[in-house]
Design an enzyme around this catalytic site. Structure first.
Site, PDB file in Angstrom:
ATOM      1  CG  ASP A 211     -29.269   4.011  99.042  1.00 55.39           C
ATOM      2  OD1 ASP A 211     -30.162   4.708  98.522  1.00 55.39           O
ATOM      3  OD2 ASP A 211     -28.204   3.744  98.477  1.00 55.39           O
ATOM      4  CG  HIS A 285     -28.557   7.272  96.996  1.00 53.95           C
ATOM      5  ND1 HIS A 285     -29.187   6.179  96.440  1.00 53.95           N
ATOM      6  CD2 HIS A 285     -27.795   7.801  96.010  1.00 53.95           C
ATOM      7  CE1 HIS A 285     -28.812   6.050  95.166  1.00 53.95           C
ATOM      8  NE2 HIS A 285     -27.979   7.030  94.873  1.00 53.95           N
ATOM      9  CD  GLU A 362     -26.982   6.632  91.101  1.00 49.15           C
ATOM     10  OE1 GLU A 362     -26.985   6.022  90.029  1.00 49.15           O
ATOM     11  OE2 GLU A 362     -27.353   6.126  92.181  1.00 49.15           O
TER      12      GLU A 362
HETATM   13  C1  ACM Z   1     -23.353   4.101  92.383  1.00 48.17           C
HETATM   14  O1  ACM Z   1     -23.352   3.023  91.770  1.00 48.17           O
HETATM   15  N1  ACM Z   1     -24.448   4.836  92.419  1.00 48.17           N
HETATM   16  C2  ACM Z   1     -22.169   4.569  93.074  1.00 48.17           C
END
Ligand code: ACM
Length: 644
Positions: A211, A285, A362
């Site tokens: 991440d 991420h 995201e």
């Molecule tokens: C997530 O909670 N961004 C998969």
């Protein structure tokens, strides 16, 4: 004095249990309560107990996997017996535990039969996984002191109630996710996590390995990922609100798993019938990857692993977001696909599990929007919008993953712009994207925030470490992975996720997981019709007693009062109080003193006195405090009531 009373009591229990053993028809004075989690498919209880003999044998059908299970059981039973032997045998023998593999096709996958009789215990299954789950059930039938690893001296009579259990899971995918990127957990800590999962029959550990805040797996072809990407500045406080690191501040927080560590974890988990699924979260991420290899960005520059300072902005509370810096891999850059190929080559070799998770969630695309390379890609590939750019990327990733002999799974944003042909979808923004994917004929794992996000607060915000959302145990217990109207074959199961932005250590991870993961375990294993909150709560409490013995932390939030606030007129606050658990009394004060059970008991909605500064509330059961003392500032109540 206490010890004398205690040994007297033990003698009494010993005598009555021994009597029950000698004559199973005799009425049982030690009343065994079913405390099994997850609840088995069927349980028939006879009166009486099987007492473990002091010299116990664990016998098993000759089989390598069964030998390992028998050894693990013997290890667990060391607290309970003087000597214990483990040997293969063709048949059961009196006063032993027999682990028996059979060809009986009527036992479902991962299922087992467990018979505790007055003269011994037999666990039968058609595959080792079933035997393993039968053993987990057997351990839960034994007294909680079995969890006491410090004290070899038996403090209870080691008796299992006479039961016949037939059991098998409802779903084949029973997962827990651990985010090891935001905070790092050692191999030993992950093994502990695996041990706890196994007790409740979870069979999948999803490791969120990468991440913005850290890359946690050694990739030999790309050494900078862990030389650079695994380290950040160490900060303490509320993650996401940290001050910006100074340019040369030492990066002392972090860590990663070497490939040997990964092999060790995979092996350890497999001996507990748990698969490990790796997640490499791309194209968003990805700051840790970019800090290591900045050329992978559409906007090359100097990147650093995020140390918990804010860089993603969610205006208006959640749906839309953008990055103040670009944390994405560039879909228009061929070097990115070389990079991904190298990463997944090694990842595929390390993890035997059939699926690789590619994240996909995201992705902030505000830097793509203005980028010439992206514009050129859109033109060349006839991509109409950024959803399609993202989908182009995901489809290429799927091909790479397939070329390594693996199946791709991703968070539900992989639906945007068109789903890759063979992708499995992990539905997290509710169930709706899972339903949409299943209607398109894709496999789905349900992991919705509303029921399965273990990073959320589990009680009132004044009592819990701050997180932006809440999920109480009772709500988690309502998790139903199989929605109506979809093909049940496509819903592989579900999982709960522990994101660790606000989880700084394993003790707090335990607090966040338990007891909510009990609810998830039951949703994934037990028959739907057996779901019963009032039956679940006492079983949770029994498991909590075992956790006290084992020294494992859990949240007591289910005992705290629930506040509901509204306004009357423009300035008057009305407070309603309730509890998740039935049968508690709620006591309160408005005068700054600490209430106990002699204070007024809540019965009907209360009007907050005009000049009060705080409302203090505590719950009791049978005249004993059970909830935590809640100190609610009236300013907070006013805010919740919408009074300026
Ligand atoms: C997530 O909670 N961004 C998969």
């Amino acid at each position: 004095m206490k010890n004398i009373i205690l040994s007297g009591l033990l003698l009494f229990i010993t005598t009555t249990v021994a009597k029950a053993q000698n004559n199973t028809e005799a009425s049982v004075t030690t009343d065994w309560q079913n405390s099994l989690i997850p609840q088995p498919v069927s349980l028939i209880k006879q009166s009486g107990y099987f007492i473990l003999p002091n010299n116990l044998s664990v016998l098993f059908t000759k089989n390598e996997a069964l030998k390992k299970i028998a050894d693990q059981l013997a290890q667990q039973l060391q607290t309970a017996t003087n000597t214990i032997s483990v040997k293969d045998n063709n048949a059961a023998a009196a006063n032993t535990i027999f682990l028996s593999l059979t060809n009986d096709k009527s036992i479902p996958a991962e299922g087992y039969r467990l018979k505790v009789a007055a003269d011994g215990i037999i666990i039968t299954a058609k595959e080792p996984a079933g035997i393993f789950y039968g053993v987990q059930t057997l351990v839960q039938l034994l007294p909680g002191q079995i969890e006491n690893k410090d004290n070899k001296k038996p403090v209870t009579e080691w008796a299992a109630p006479l039961v016949t259990i037939e059991d098998a899971p409802r779903f084949g995918w029973r997962g827990l996710m651990l985010d090891v990127s935001r905070h790092f957990f050692t191999v030993a800590q992950v093994k502990d996590y695996i041990n706890q999962m196994a007790k409740y029959k979870f069979n999948l550990l999803h490791l969120h390995l990468t991440d913005d805040q850290g890359w946690r797996i050694q990739i030999k072809a790309l050494p900078k990922l862990t030389e650079v990407g695994a380290w950040r500045v160490d900060k303490t406080g509320t993650f996401g609100k940290f001050s910006k690191p100074e340019p040369n501040e030492p990066k002392t927080y972090g860590g990663f798993y070497t490939q040997e560590d990964i092999k060790e974890l995979v092996q350890y988990a497999s001996e507990r019938f748990i698969n490990i699924m790796p997640e490499i979260d791309i194209p968003g991420h990805s700051l840790a990857a970019l800090a290591s290899y900045p050329n992978l960005s559409c906007t090359p520059g100097t990147y650093a692993v995020n140390s918990g300072e804010q860089f993603m902005i969610w205006p208006g509370g959640g749906k839309h977001f953008y990055g103040t810096l670009d944390n994405t891999l560039c879909p228009a850059n061929e070097q990115v696909y070389d990079f991904i190929d190298k990463v997944f080559t090694e990842v595929a070799q390390l993890f035997p599990f059939a699926y690789i998770h590619m994240g996909g969630d995201e992705t902030a695309r505000n830097f793509w929007e203005k980028n010439d390379q992206i514009k050129a890609l859109m033109k060349k590939e006839n991509l109409k919008n950024l959803d399609e750019v993202q989908s182009y990327f995901v489809k290429r990733v799927e091909k790479i993953i397939a070329s390594k002999g693996k199946k791709m799974i991703g968070w539900d944003e992989i639906l945007q712009g068109g789903l890759a042909p063979n992708a499995t979808v992990m539905s997290w923004r509710g169930m709706k994207f899972g339903i949409e994917a299943a209607k398109l004929g894709h496999e789905v794992v349900m992991s919705p925030t509303d029921f399965a996000y273990l990073d959320y607060m589990q009680g009132d915000a004044i009592m819990e470490p701050p997180v932006y959302a809440s999920l109480r145990l009772k709500k988690a217990y309502q998790f139903e992975p199989l929605p109506e109207g979809v093909d049940a074959k496509l819903i592989k199961g579900g999982q709960a996720n522990l994101w660790t932005e606000q989880v700084y250590n394993m003790r707090h991870a335990q607090y966040m997981i338990w007891p909510r993961a009990f609810a998830i375990a039951e949703a994934l294993w037990s028959p739907k019709e057996k779901r019963d909150w009032n039956d679940f709560v006492p079983r949770v409490e029994k498991q909590m007693e075992r956790y006290d013995v084992a020294g494992i932390k859990y949240a007591p939030s289910m005992y705290d009062a629930i506040f509901e606030v509204r306004k009357k007129d423009t300035a008057t606050i009305i407070v309603s109080l309730s509890t998740e658990v039935e049968g508690l009394s709620i006591h309160y004060s408005f005068d700054n003193s600490f209430p106990d059970n002699f204070y007024p008991a809540y019965t009907t909605p209360l009007t907050v006195p005009k000049d009060a500064a705080a409302m203090k509330v505590i719950t009791y059961r049978n005249n004993k405090p059970i909830g935590r003392m809640m100190v609610m500032p009236i300013t907070e109540l006013r805010k919740r009531a919408g009074i300026k």
